[in-house]
Design a protein around this motif. Structure first.
Motif, short mmCIF file in Angstrom:
data_model
loop_
_atom_site.label_atom_id
_atom_site.label_comp_id
_atom_site.label_asym_id
_atom_site.label_seq_id
_atom_site.Cartn_x
_atom_site.Cartn_y
_atom_site.Cartn_z
N PRO A 91 0.83 -1.21 0.00
CA PRO A 91 0.00 0.00 0.00
C PRO A 91 0.86 1.26 0.00
N ASN A 92 0.27 2.37 -0.45
CA ASN A 92 0.99 3.63 -0.36
C ASN A 92 0.63 4.32 0.96
N ARG A 93 1.04 5.55 1.13
CA ARG A 93 0.91 6.21 2.42
C ARG A 93 -0.54 6.45 2.84
N ILE A 94 -1.43 6.55 1.90
CA ILE A 94 -2.84 6.77 2.26
C ILE A 94 -3.63 5.47 2.21
N ASN A 95 -2.88 4.37 2.29
CA ASN A 95 -3.47 3.03 2.43
C ASN A 95 -4.26 2.58 1.21
N GLN A 96 -3.92 3.10 0.07
CA GLN A 96 -4.51 2.61 -1.17
C GLN A 96 -3.51 1.68 -1.83
N VAL A 97 -4.02 0.79 -2.66
CA VAL A 97 -3.12 -0.18 -3.30
C VAL A 97 -2.16 0.53 -4.24
N MET A 98 -0.86 0.36 -4.00
CA MET A 98 0.15 0.97 -4.84
C MET A 98 0.65 -0.01 -5.90
N SER A 99 0.88 -1.25 -5.48
CA SER A 99 1.35 -2.25 -6.44
C SER A 99 0.96 -3.63 -5.97
N GLN A 100 0.69 -4.49 -6.92
CA GLN A 100 0.33 -5.87 -6.63
C GLN A 100 1.11 -6.78 -7.57
N SER A 101 1.54 -7.92 -7.05
CA SER A 101 2.16 -8.93 -7.89
C SER A 101 1.86 -10.30 -7.31
N LYS A 102 1.94 -11.30 -8.16
CA LYS A 102 1.65 -12.67 -7.75
C LYS A 102 2.72 -13.59 -8.30
N ALA A 103 3.07 -14.57 -7.51
CA ALA A 103 3.99 -15.62 -7.98
C ALA A 103 3.34 -16.95 -7.67
N GLU A 104 3.42 -17.88 -8.60
CA GLU A 104 2.74 -19.16 -8.44
C GLU A 104 3.70 -20.32 -8.60
N GLY A 105 3.50 -21.32 -7.77
CA GLY A 105 4.33 -22.51 -7.81
C GLY A 105 3.55 -23.72 -7.36
N SER A 106 4.25 -24.74 -6.91
CA SER A 106 3.63 -26.00 -6.54
C SER A 106 4.10 -26.42 -5.15
N GLY A 107 3.42 -27.40 -4.59
CA GLY A 107 3.80 -27.93 -3.29
C GLY A 107 3.31 -29.36 -3.15
N ILE A 108 3.82 -30.06 -2.11
CA ILE A 108 3.50 -31.46 -1.89
C ILE A 108 2.96 -31.64 -0.48
N ILE A 109 1.74 -32.15 -0.34
CA ILE A 109 1.18 -32.45 0.98
C ILE A 109 1.88 -33.71 1.49
N TYR A 110 2.58 -33.60 2.63
CA TYR A 110 3.30 -34.76 3.13
C TYR A 110 2.88 -35.14 4.54
N ASP A 111 1.87 -34.47 5.08
CA ASP A 111 1.42 -34.76 6.43
C ASP A 111 -0.07 -34.48 6.51
N LYS A 112 -0.84 -35.38 7.13
CA LYS A 112 -2.30 -35.26 7.17
C LYS A 112 -2.76 -34.04 7.95
N ASN A 113 -1.86 -33.46 8.78
CA ASN A 113 -2.21 -32.27 9.55
C ASN A 113 -2.06 -30.98 8.75
N GLY A 114 -1.75 -31.08 7.48
CA GLY A 114 -1.76 -29.91 6.61
C GLY A 114 -0.41 -29.33 6.27
N TYR A 115 0.68 -30.03 6.60
CA TYR A 115 2.02 -29.52 6.27
C TYR A 115 2.33 -29.80 4.80
N ILE A 116 2.87 -28.78 4.14
CA ILE A 116 3.18 -28.84 2.70
C ILE A 116 4.63 -28.45 2.50
N MET A 117 5.39 -29.27 1.79
CA MET A 117 6.77 -28.91 1.45
C MET A 117 6.81 -28.28 0.06
N THR A 118 7.71 -27.33 -0.11
CA THR A 118 7.84 -26.63 -1.38
C THR A 118 9.24 -26.04 -1.45
#
Length: 382
Positions: A91-118
């Motif tokens: 956000p910028n100084r008046i709390n409005q969105v200044m910039s947005q970006s996204k990065a996407e990848g993959s992961g592996i569920i290795y534990d039934k309690n929700g832990y994911i390795m990546t």
């Protein structure tokens, strides 16, 4: 002269992101209906939610016994391979969105309690040690259509590994294999999200091209499995699988250039297990030595231009670190550590690998035209 040198070095900014492609806006599309209908793999795991060992997890997973066809491998493993989206909103100084970006990848569920390795580079901006973490959120997309926010648990830049956690029930868990038994020429299947969620759940196949490849990534050297199964941006953090439907590697990087094909690399699962286990339990790898500096290499050319010795120019020192307590400061040039000449950042990493947190060494510095020696005790990397 020193001021000019500092300005010169400060201007050298090297930034590399091995991970998933960064996009302005990507619409999540669900995995195919075929994958949604696939039965989840039932795992008999430890009930210890916070401290279950990855080795125990691997031992308790269902054994398949024989070789599977690729469609059967996919049906077994694909439900546990998730998409990960890292959203950065500043956000910028008046709390409005200044910039947005996204990065996407993959992961592996290795534990039934929700832990994911990546891979660490898939989620690095969510690491509390990163100054952008307060602007970063993580989302996880499952093949069955569910999606949820994730919490960053721990990360290790040196080995490019990280653990995140989601709070969902009835999670399909991947079976982990033994990468020490791999042979060149055997089947390898890569599952992940090349180019982001639009191509989620993509499957490529090939062979194990080589094992124990030493690949230089930035200032680190990684020991990796080489495969000709296609790996692309977005596959980072996904699974490399053997013919028994067991995860034997975490897809990490590819080498691409005109005229080059089929050079994909994965972290062997046997190398990843102990690191991921510690990240899950402690959030970091215990006992690893930490100096606490940010530096740039003084090349032979720079040395001649500014009439200073070759070494590592100190850009910043982390408060409370071993370097900080030893009196090392910005503007110093490190010439030797423990009697060994230092000319590159890799030299420092090689020296560190021979010590543990708490060990003390001599550090030869160049400061204001004079050499001086200080004693430095390695702190613990967190």
């Amino acid at each position: 002269m020193r001021r000019n040198l500092k300005a010169y070095i400060s201007g050298i900014v090297i930034s590399s992101l091995l991970s998933s492609s960064i996009v302005g806006s990507v619409i999540y599309s669900k995995f195919s209906s075929e994958l949604q209908k696939q039965s989840q793999i039932i795992q008999n795991l430890s009930n210890n939610k916070n401290y279950s060992s990855i080795n125990t997890i691997a031992a308790n997973t269902i054994s398949t016994g024989g070789t599977l066809t690729i469609p059967k491998i996919v049906k077994k493993v694909a439900p546990s391979i998730v998409g990960i989206r890292m959203n950065i909103t500043i956000p910028n100084r008046i709390n409005q969105v200044m910039s947005q970006s996204k990065a996407e990848g993959s992961g592996i569920i290795y534990d039934k309690n929700g832990y994911i390795m990546t891979n660490y580079h898939v989620v690095e901006y969510a690491d509390p040690k990163n100054s952008y973490s307060k602007y970063t959120t993580l989302e996880v997309f499952l093949p069955d259509g569910r999606q949820t926010k994730a919490k960053f648990i721990g990360g290790d830049r040196k080995n490019d590994l990280a653990v995140i956690k989601i709070e969902l029930d009835n999670l399909p868990v991947a079976e982990l294999g033994d990468s020490s038994t791999l042979e060149v020429g055997e089947t390898a299947v890569a599952i992940g999200n090349p180019l982001g969620m639009e191509f989620a759940g993509s499957v490529t196949s090939g062979i194990i091209s080589a094992i124990n490849r030493k690949v230089q990534v930035d200032d680190r050297t990684l020991n990796l499995i080489q495969t000709d199964a296609a790996i692309n941006p977005g596959n980072s953090g996904g699974a490399l699988v053997n013919s028994q439907g067991q995860v034997i590697g975490i897809n990490t990087v590819k080498i691409s250039s005109t005229g080059l094909e089929g050079l994909g690399f994965a972290i062997p699962i046997n190398d990843a297990k102990p690191i991921v286990d510690q990240l899950m339990m402690f959030g970091y790898v215990k006992g690893r030595p930490f100096i606490g500096i940010s530096g740039r290499e003084i090349t032979e050319t720079i040395s001649q231009i500014y009439n200073i010795p070759q070494g590592i120019y100190i850009m910043a020192v982390t408060s409370g670190s071993g370097a900080y307590k030893a009196g090392i400061r910005q503007g110093d040039i490190i010439l030797k550590i423990a009697g060994v000449e230092v000319k590159t950042l890799s030299d420092i990493e090689n020296i560190k690998s021979k010590y543990k947190a708490g060990d003390t060494v001599d550090v030869l510095l160049y400061r204001n035209g004079k050499q001086m020696t200080v004693k430095m005790t390695f702190s613990e990397e967190r």
